[in-house]
Design a protein around this motif. Structure first.
Motif, PDB file in Angstrom:
ATOM      1  N   LEU A 251     -23.205  -2.632  24.178  1.00  0.00           N
ATOM      2  CA  LEU A 251     -22.724  -3.506  23.111  1.00  0.00           C
ATOM      3  C   LEU A 251     -22.256  -2.684  21.911  1.00  0.00           C
ATOM      4  N   THR A 252     -23.053  -1.698  21.513  1.00  0.00           N
ATOM      5  CA  THR A 252     -22.689  -0.842  20.386  1.00  0.00           C
ATOM      6  C   THR A 252     -21.431  -0.042  20.692  1.00  0.00           C
ATOM      7  N   ALA A 253     -21.333   0.479  21.910  1.00  0.00           N
ATOM      8  CA  ALA A 253     -20.142   1.240  22.302  1.00  0.00           C
ATOM      9  C   ALA A 253     -18.896   0.363  22.246  1.00  0.00           C
ATOM     10  N   ARG A 254     -19.005  -0.872  22.704  1.00  0.00           N
ATOM     11  CA  ARG A 254     -17.859  -1.783  22.655  1.00  0.00           C
ATOM     12  C   ARG A 254     -17.460  -2.102  21.220  1.00  0.00           C
ATOM     13  N   ARG A 255     -18.441  -2.262  20.348  1.00  0.00           N
ATOM     14  CA  ARG A 255     -18.139  -2.512  18.937  1.00  0.00           C
ATOM     15  C   ARG A 255     -17.428  -1.317  18.321  1.00  0.00           C
ATOM     16  N   MET A 256     -17.918  -0.127  18.635  1.00  0.00           N
ATOM     17  CA  MET A 256     -17.280   1.077  18.121  1.00  0.00           C
ATOM     18  C   MET A 256     -15.837   1.167  18.611  1.00  0.00           C
ATOM     19  N   ASN A 257     -15.611   0.833  19.862  1.00  0.00           N
ATOM     20  CA  ASN A 257     -14.260   0.883  20.409  1.00  0.00           C
ATOM     21  C   ASN A 257     -13.355  -0.138  19.731  1.00  0.00           C
ATOM     22  N   ARG A 258     -13.876  -1.336  19.455  1.00  0.00           N
ATOM     23  CA  ARG A 258     -13.072  -2.348  18.749  1.00  0.00           C
ATOM     24  C   ARG A 258     -12.696  -1.852  17.357  1.00  0.00           C
ATOM     25  N   LEU A 259     -13.621  -1.180  16.683  1.00  0.00           N
ATOM     26  CA  LEU A 259     -13.318  -0.634  15.364  1.00  0.00           C
ATOM     27  C   LEU A 259     -12.243   0.449  15.458  1.00  0.00           C
ATOM     28  N   LEU A 260     -12.338   1.277  16.471  1.00  0.00           N
ATOM     29  CA  LEU A 260     -11.301   2.295  16.672  1.00  0.00           C
ATOM     30  C   LEU A 260      -9.950   1.640  16.936  1.00  0.00           C
ATOM     31  N   ASP A 261      -9.937   0.598  17.743  1.00  0.00           N
ATOM     32  CA  ASP A 261      -8.691  -0.105  18.055  1.00  0.00           C
ATOM     33  C   ASP A 261      -8.064  -0.728  16.813  1.00  0.00           C
ATOM     34  N   ALA A 262      -8.887  -1.111  15.840  1.00  0.00           N
ATOM     35  CA  ALA A 262      -8.392  -1.779  14.640  1.00  0.00           C
ATOM     36  C   ALA A 262      -7.757  -0.804  13.654  1.00  0.00           C
ATOM     37  N   GLY A 263      -8.072   0.488  13.774  1.00  0.00           N
ATOM     38  CA  GLY A 263      -7.543   1.474  12.835  1.00  0.00           C
ATOM     39  C   GLY A 263      -6.163   1.966  13.212  1.00  0.00           C
ATOM     40  N   ASP A 264      -5.542   2.633  12.263  1.00  0.00           N
ATOM     41  CA  ASP A 264      -4.198   3.176  12.491  1.00  0.00           C
ATOM     42  C   ASP A 264      -4.235   4.580  13.078  1.00  0.00           C
ATOM     43  N   ASP A 265      -5.286   5.342  12.787  1.00  0.00           N
ATOM     44  CA  ASP A 265      -5.338   6.745  13.181  1.00  0.00           C
ATOM     45  C   ASP A 265      -6.678   7.041  13.854  1.00  0.00           C
ATOM     46  N   ARG A 266      -6.723   6.870  15.173  1.00  0.00           N
ATOM     47  CA  ARG A 266      -7.957   7.072  15.933  1.00  0.00           C
ATOM     48  C   ARG A 266      -8.517   8.471  15.728  1.00  0.00           C
ATOM     49  N   ALA A 267      -7.640   9.466  15.740  1.00  0.00           N
ATOM     50  CA  ALA A 267      -8.085  10.859  15.602  1.00  0.00           C
ATOM     51  C   ALA A 267      -8.799  11.066  14.263  1.00  0.00           C
ATOM     52  N   ALA A 268      -8.251  10.490  13.195  1.00  0.00           N
ATOM     53  CA  ALA A 268      -8.874  10.638  11.876  1.00  0.00           C
ATOM     54  C   ALA A 268     -10.238   9.945  11.839  1.00  0.00           C
ATOM     55  N   VAL A 269     -10.314   8.764  12.431  1.00  0.00           N
ATOM     56  CA  VAL A 269     -11.593   8.038  12.447  1.00  0.00           C
ATOM     57  C   VAL A 269     -12.632   8.816  13.253  1.00  0.00           C
ATOM     58  N   LEU A 270     -12.230   9.311  14.425  1.00  0.00           N
ATOM     59  CA  LEU A 270     -13.163  10.079  15.245  1.00  0.00           C
ATOM     60  C   LEU A 270     -13.603  11.357  14.539  1.00  0.00           C
ATOM     61  N   ALA A 271     -12.671  12.021  13.851  1.00  0.00           N
ATOM     62  CA  ALA A 271     -13.018  13.240  13.115  1.00  0.00           C
ATOM     63  C   ALA A 271     -14.030  12.931  12.017  1.00  0.00           C
ATOM     64  N   ARG A 272     -13.813  11.847  11.288  1.00  0.00           N
ATOM     65  CA  ARG A 272     -14.771  11.455  10.239  1.00  0.00           C
ATOM     66  C   ARG A 272     -16.114  11.092  10.836  1.00  0.00           C
ATOM     67  N   PHE A 273     -16.094  10.431  11.989  1.00  0.00           N
ATOM     68  CA  PHE A 273     -17.329  10.056  12.663  1.00  0.00           C
ATOM     69  C   PHE A 273     -18.141  11.304  13.008  1.00  0.00           C
ATOM     70  N   VAL A 274     -17.483  12.295  13.579  1.00  0.00           N
ATOM     71  CA  VAL A 274     -18.171  13.538  13.938  1.00  0.00           C
ATOM     72  C   VAL A 274     -18.687  14.236  12.687  1.00  0.00           C
ATOM     73  N   ASP A 275     -17.918  14.192  11.595  1.00  0.00           N
ATOM     74  CA  ASP A 275     -18.334  14.824  10.340  1.00  0.00           C
ATOM     75  C   ASP A 275     -19.646  14.250   9.804  1.00  0.00           C
ATOM     76  N   VAL A 276     -19.893  12.964  10.029  1.00  0.00           N
ATOM     77  CA  VAL A 276     -21.094  12.336   9.453  1.00  0.00           C
ATOM     78  C   VAL A 276     -22.271  12.309  10.416  1.00  0.00           C
ATOM     79  N   LEU A 277     -22.096  12.836  11.627  1.00  0.00           N
ATOM     80  CA  LEU A 277     -23.201  12.901  12.584  1.00  0.00           C
ATOM     81  C   LEU A 277     -24.235  13.929  12.132  1.00  0.00           C
TER      82      LEU A 277
END
Length: 124
Positions: free
Chosen positions: A78-104
């Motif tokens: 469920l959490t993975a699907r929510r994360m994927n929906r959030l990625l789909d809603a953004g304009d720049d997947r790479a930027a979102v993923l990079a920020r995600f990794v930065d805050v891990l």
């Protein structure tokens, strides 16, 4: 006069999800309606199923002219699907993923790297 669970939308949604979660296979709206006791309108059950899909709580696939629905397996999915929906809603997947990794945390980053390494080994 108390409100019957049948009359509350949240009660019906919970019951529909439980029917899907306990099923051994994907179910059509008619099958879900029958499992609920058949007192519900087909369109009501379809609406609840569509909302479960929109919320990421269920998935659907074509089954002839209808759809068959399956409950999401667990909280991790469920959490993975929510994360994927959030990625789909953004304009720049790479930027979102990079920020995600930065805050891990360092520990979470290591887990992610281990998972990605394992995934790469399993790909053809």
């Amino acid at each position: 006069m108390g409100t019957d669970e049948r009359q509350r939308p949240a009660g019906l949604t919970r019951r529909v999800w439980q029917v899907l979660a306990t099923a051994d296979t994907a179910m059509t709206p008619a099958q879900v309606r029958d499992a609920l006791g058949g007192d519900w309108a087909y369109t009501t059950v379809m609406t609840v199923l569509s909302r479960l899909v929109a919320q990421g709580l269920a998935t659907r696939q074509r089954a002839g002219r209808a759809y068959a629905y399956t409950a999401v397996a667990d909280r991790a999915e469920l959490t993975a699907r929510r994360m994927n929906r959030l990625l789909d809603a953004g304009d720049d997947r790479a930027a979102v993923l990079a920020r995600f990794v930065d805050v891990l945390s360092d520990e979470d980053e290591k887990v992610l790297l281990d998972l990605l390494g394992t995934q790469g080994d399993e790909r053809p």
